[in-house]
Design an enzyme around this catalytic site. Structure first.
Site, PDB file in Angstrom:
ATOM      1  N   SER A 106      32.707   3.996 -56.417  1.00 20.75           N
ATOM      2  CA  SER A 106      33.401   4.832 -57.408  1.00 20.75           C
ATOM      3  C   SER A 106      34.590   5.630 -56.859  1.00 20.75           C
ATOM      4  O   SER A 106      35.578   5.799 -57.569  1.00 20.75           O
ATOM      5  CB  SER A 106      32.414   5.734 -58.161  1.00 20.75           C
ATOM      6  OG  SER A 106      31.628   6.456 -57.248  1.00 20.75           O
ATOM      7  N   GLN A 124      44.538 -17.367 -66.016  1.00 18.54           N
ATOM      8  CA  GLN A 124      43.479 -17.139 -65.019  1.00 18.54           C
ATOM      9  C   GLN A 124      43.356 -15.636 -64.748  1.00 18.54           C
ATOM     10  O   GLN A 124      42.260 -15.080 -64.647  1.00 18.54           O
ATOM     11  CB  GLN A 124      43.821 -17.887 -63.731  1.00 18.54           C
ATOM     12  CG  GLN A 124      43.873 -19.387 -63.936  1.00 18.54           C
ATOM     13  CD  GLN A 124      44.390 -20.150 -62.720  1.00 18.54           C
ATOM     14  OE1 GLN A 124      44.965 -19.578 -61.802  1.00 18.54           O
ATOM     15  NE2 GLN A 124      44.192 -21.444 -62.715  1.00 18.54           N
ATOM     16  N   ARG A 140      38.701  -8.459 -66.617  1.00 21.74           N
ATOM     17  CA  ARG A 140      38.666  -7.639 -67.820  1.00 21.74           C
ATOM     18  C   ARG A 140      38.818  -6.158 -67.585  1.00 21.74           C
ATOM     19  O   ARG A 140      38.868  -5.382 -68.529  1.00 21.74           O
ATOM     20  CB  ARG A 140      37.326  -7.895 -68.550  1.00 21.74           C
ATOM     21  CG  ARG A 140      37.204  -9.281 -69.071  1.00 21.74           C
ATOM     22  CD  ARG A 140      35.764  -9.659 -69.323  1.00 21.74           C
ATOM     23  NE  ARG A 140      35.060  -9.912 -68.059  1.00 21.74           N
ATOM     24  CZ  ARG A 140      33.793 -10.275 -67.974  1.00 21.74           C
ATOM     25  NH1 ARG A 140      33.091 -10.404 -69.065  1.00 21.74           N
ATOM     26  NH2 ARG A 140      33.234 -10.493 -66.798  1.00 21.74           N
ATOM     27  N   ARG A 180      40.721 -14.024 -56.109  1.00 16.21           N
ATOM     28  CA  ARG A 180      41.982 -14.752 -56.264  1.00 16.21           C
ATOM     29  C   ARG A 180      42.726 -14.996 -54.957  1.00 16.21           C
ATOM     30  O   ARG A 180      43.737 -15.689 -54.949  1.00 16.21           O
ATOM     31  CB  ARG A 180      42.877 -14.033 -57.279  1.00 16.21           C
ATOM     32  CG  ARG A 180      42.259 -13.913 -58.655  1.00 16.21           C
ATOM     33  CD  ARG A 180      41.859 -15.259 -59.229  1.00 16.21           C
ATOM     34  NE  ARG A 180      41.210 -15.127 -60.542  1.00 16.21           N
ATOM     35  CZ  ARG A 180      40.823 -16.146 -61.289  1.00 16.21           C
ATOM     36  NH1 ARG A 180      41.000 -17.395 -60.866  1.00 16.21           N
ATOM     37  NH2 ARG A 180      40.234 -15.958 -62.445  1.00 16.21           N
TER      38      ARG A 180
HETATM   39  C1  LIG Z   1      38.087 -20.161 -58.390  1.00 15.82           C
HETATM   40  C2  LIG Z   1      37.753 -19.767 -59.792  1.00 15.82           C
HETATM   41  C3  LIG Z   1      37.501 -20.743 -60.748  1.00 15.82           C
HETATM   42  C4  LIG Z   1      37.198 -20.394 -62.068  1.00 15.82           C
HETATM   43  N1  LIG Z   1      36.964 -21.377 -62.981  1.00 15.82           N
HETATM   44  C5  LIG Z   1      36.711 -21.044 -64.269  1.00 15.82           C
HETATM   45  C6  LIG Z   1      36.478 -22.060 -65.268  1.00 15.82           C
HETATM   46  O1  LIG Z   1      36.510 -23.244 -64.971  1.00 15.82           O
HETATM   47  N2  LIG Z   1      36.256 -21.676 -66.538  1.00 15.82           N
HETATM   48  C7  LIG Z   1      36.199 -20.358 -66.907  1.00 15.82           C
HETATM   49  O2  LIG Z   1      35.990 -20.058 -68.074  1.00 15.82           O
HETATM   50  N3  LIG Z   1      36.395 -19.368 -65.985  1.00 15.82           N
HETATM   51  C8  LIG Z   1      36.651 -19.678 -64.689  1.00 15.82           C
HETATM   52  N4  LIG Z   1      36.875 -18.680 -63.766  1.00 15.82           N
HETATM   53  C9  LIG Z   1      36.841 -17.276 -64.206  1.00 15.82           C
HETATM   54  C10 LIG Z   1      35.552 -16.574 -63.760  1.00 15.82           C
HETATM   55  O3  LIG Z   1      34.410 -17.159 -64.340  1.00 15.82           O
HETATM   56  C11 LIG Z   1      35.611 -15.068 -64.121  1.00 15.82           C
HETATM   57  O4  LIG Z   1      35.707 -14.932 -65.520  1.00 15.82           O
HETATM   58  C12 LIG Z   1      36.804 -14.384 -63.501  1.00 15.82           C
HETATM   59  O5  LIG Z   1      36.921 -14.704 -62.148  1.00 15.82           O
HETATM   60  C13 LIG Z   1      36.657 -12.868 -63.662  1.00 15.82           C
HETATM   61  O6  LIG Z   1      35.587 -12.457 -62.846  1.00 15.82           O
HETATM   62  P1  LIG Z   1      34.719 -11.175 -63.184  1.00 15.82           P
HETATM   63  O7  LIG Z   1      34.062 -11.332 -64.530  1.00 15.82           O
HETATM   64  O8  LIG Z   1      33.830 -10.919 -62.025  1.00 15.82           O
HETATM   65  O9  LIG Z   1      35.869 -10.060 -63.209  1.00 15.82           O
HETATM   66  P2  LIG Z   1      36.197  -8.852 -64.174  1.00 15.82           P
HETATM   67  O10 LIG Z   1      36.355  -9.299 -65.597  1.00 15.82           O
HETATM   68  O11 LIG Z   1      37.356  -8.175 -63.544  1.00 15.82           O
HETATM   69  O12 LIG Z   1      34.973  -7.945 -64.113  1.00 15.82           O
HETATM   70  C14 LIG Z   1      34.684  -7.193 -62.929  1.00 15.82           C
HETATM   71  C15 LIG Z   1      33.201  -6.948 -62.886  1.00 15.82           C
HETATM   72  O13 LIG Z   1      32.848  -6.098 -63.973  1.00 15.82           O
HETATM   73  C16 LIG Z   1      31.586  -6.489 -64.471  1.00 15.82           C
HETATM   74  N5  LIG Z   1      31.749  -6.912 -65.863  1.00 15.82           N
HETATM   75  C17 LIG Z   1      32.917  -7.060 -66.538  1.00 15.82           C
HETATM   76  N6  LIG Z   1      32.672  -7.426 -67.797  1.00 15.82           N
HETATM   77  C18 LIG Z   1      31.342  -7.525 -67.928  1.00 15.82           C
HETATM   78  C19 LIG Z   1      30.468  -7.887 -68.975  1.00 15.82           C
HETATM   79  N7  LIG Z   1      30.903  -8.212 -70.180  1.00 15.82           N
HETATM   80  N8  LIG Z   1      29.150  -7.875 -68.730  1.00 15.82           N
HETATM   81  C20 LIG Z   1      28.647  -7.551 -67.520  1.00 15.82           C
HETATM   82  N9  LIG Z   1      29.420  -7.208 -66.470  1.00 15.82           N
HETATM   83  C21 LIG Z   1      30.751  -7.203 -66.675  1.00 15.82           C
HETATM   84  C22 LIG Z   1      31.075  -7.607 -63.588  1.00 15.82           C
HETATM   85  O14 LIG Z   1      30.327  -7.062 -62.547  1.00 15.82           O
HETATM   86  C23 LIG Z   1      32.346  -8.188 -63.033  1.00 15.82           C
HETATM   87  O15 LIG Z   1      32.169  -8.870 -61.807  1.00 15.82           O
HETATM   88  C24 LIG Z   1      37.156 -19.016 -62.446  1.00 15.82           C
HETATM   89  C25 LIG Z   1      37.415 -18.032 -61.471  1.00 15.82           C
HETATM   90  C26 LIG Z   1      37.716 -18.384 -60.171  1.00 15.82           C
HETATM   91  C27 LIG Z   1      37.993 -17.304 -59.155  1.00 15.82           C
END
Ligand SMILES: Cc1cc2nc3c(=O)[nH]c(=O)nc-3n(C[C@H](O)[C@H](O)[C@H](O)COP(=O)(O)OP(=O)(O)OC[C@H]3O[C@@H](n4cnc5c(N)ncnc54)[C@H](O)[C@@H]3O)c2cc1C
Length: 290
Positions: free
Chosen positions: A69, A89, A94, A200
């Site tokens: 935090s 991407q 979010r 990334r």
């Molecule tokens: C190499 C690579 C390949 C990928 N390929 C695909 C693909 O083929 N298709 C596809 O659709 N996506 C793909 N993605 C996207 C991936 O699935 C994630 O959506 C994206 O990397 C964002 O990650 P995140 O949700 O951890 O990050 P953020 O949205 O930044 O969230 C950060 C953290 O906040 C928490 N959080 C945020 N929102 C929520 C929620 N609603 N509920 C619970 N916890 C939450 C989680 O702990 C999360 O890790 C890919 C990503 C990468 C890096």
């Protein structure tokens, strides 16, 4: 303590750092820095300012122990110009706040991404989501680049004539390709920025977004160098081992443990074999998360 003013960050404010053929990253503003992380953390402990070395050690401790935090107290705002396929991407992260140019409101510029010759590669056979190191014939590469540029030109000509005819911009734009450049303001705190960078900058991410992430990291280092250094050490350059991989590692290092350790855990397979063993060894060799 009032605003954190960081000379290194002030020096790059508003400077455009080029990425890809027409894109850029520009730091618009920042709030806080390493000092703010330390101040926020010390509120929890009720202790005052300490020496620079103690502060750096505290930042390292926080990062190492997922005490995240205090890093949320540091905010960075970027102006980014990027192709739409990279933006798609990027937008999956979010936890940022975004304002993007509206193609319903504005006429989009004739700016498209064409990969450099060295980036034109064949489909990878072992990674369905990526490109291989293998390239097409050099003569073919130039034909491919020319074909991409031609398709972009045709799409933009059609778009322009619809706009000139008075067709609504929100409709005229629908056939524009993913290589079109868009722009946005992207604001994120340091904790979530580290998460974005971890994903990334990883070798599995597409090269084009990796290039942006690299520039973003260099920019963040100007704002919070100690925090970024700890992030690189404990997250970016670290790898995670599964229970069975850890058991294998301990076996190779000749480490035996108590009854509570993995060796005594019946749920953890005792032998790594086949692809799992290869992956483990590749992880050790490359130092990369696989
Ligand atoms: C190499 C690579 C390949 C990928 N390929 C695909 C693909 O083929 N298709 C596809 O659709 N996506 C793909 N993605 C996207 C991936 O699935 C994630 O959506 C994206 O990397 C964002 O990650 P995140 O949700 O951890 O990050 P953020 O949205 O930044 O969230 C950060 C953290 O906040 C928490 N959080 C945020 N929102 C929520 C929620 N609603 N509920 C619970 N916890 C939450 C989680 O702990 C999360 O890790 C890919 C990503 C990468 C890096």
């Amino acid at each position: 303590m009032a605003h954190c003013v960081i000379d290194e960050a002030e020096a790059i404010l508003d400077r455009e750092f080029p990425v890809l053929d027409k894109g850029f990253v520009r730091l618009v503003d920042y709030l806080g820095g390493d000092e703010r992380v330390v101040q926020a953390a010390r509120v929890s402990y009720g202790a005052g300012t300490k020496t620079y070395r103690e502060d750096a050690a505290l930042i390292d401790y926080l990062l190492r122990n997922s005490h995240t935090s205090p890093f949320e107290q540091v905010i960075l705002t970027f102006h980014v110009k990027l192709p739409i396929f990279v933006a798609r991407q990027w937008i999956r992260h979010r936890t940022a706040r975004i304002n993007e140019i509206s193609a319903r409101y504005s006429v989009m510029k004739d700016e498209f991404y064409v990969p450099e010759a060295e980036d034109v590669a064949l489909q990878s056979t072992d990674n369905k989501q990526g490109r291989s190191d293998e390239t097409p014939d050099p003569a073919r590469i130039e034909t491919i680049r020319a074909a991409l540029a031609e398709g972009q030109k045709a799409a933009y000509t059609a778009y322009s004539s619809l706009v000139d005819e008075g067709i609504a911009r929100e409709l005229a734009r629908i056939n524009l390709p993913l290589s079109l450049y868009t722009e946005w303001y992207w604001q994120i705190d340091l904790r979530n920025l580290f998460h974005f960078l971890e994903l990334r900058l990883d070798i599995h991410a597409q090269k084009e977004i990796r290039l942006y992430a690299g520039v973003i990291l260099e920019t963040a280092k100007k704002v919070a160098p100690r925090s970024c250094e700890s992030f690189e050490r404990h997250i970016l350059k670290a790898v995670r081992f599964s229970g069975e991989e850890l058991a294998e590692l301990r076996k190779r290092l000749g480490i035996t443990g108590s009854a509570s350790d993995i060796a005594a855990d019946d749920t953890v397979p005792k032998e790594l074999s086949g692809r799992a063993l290869e992956r483990f060894e590749e992880k050790l060799r490359s130092g990369r998360q696989l």
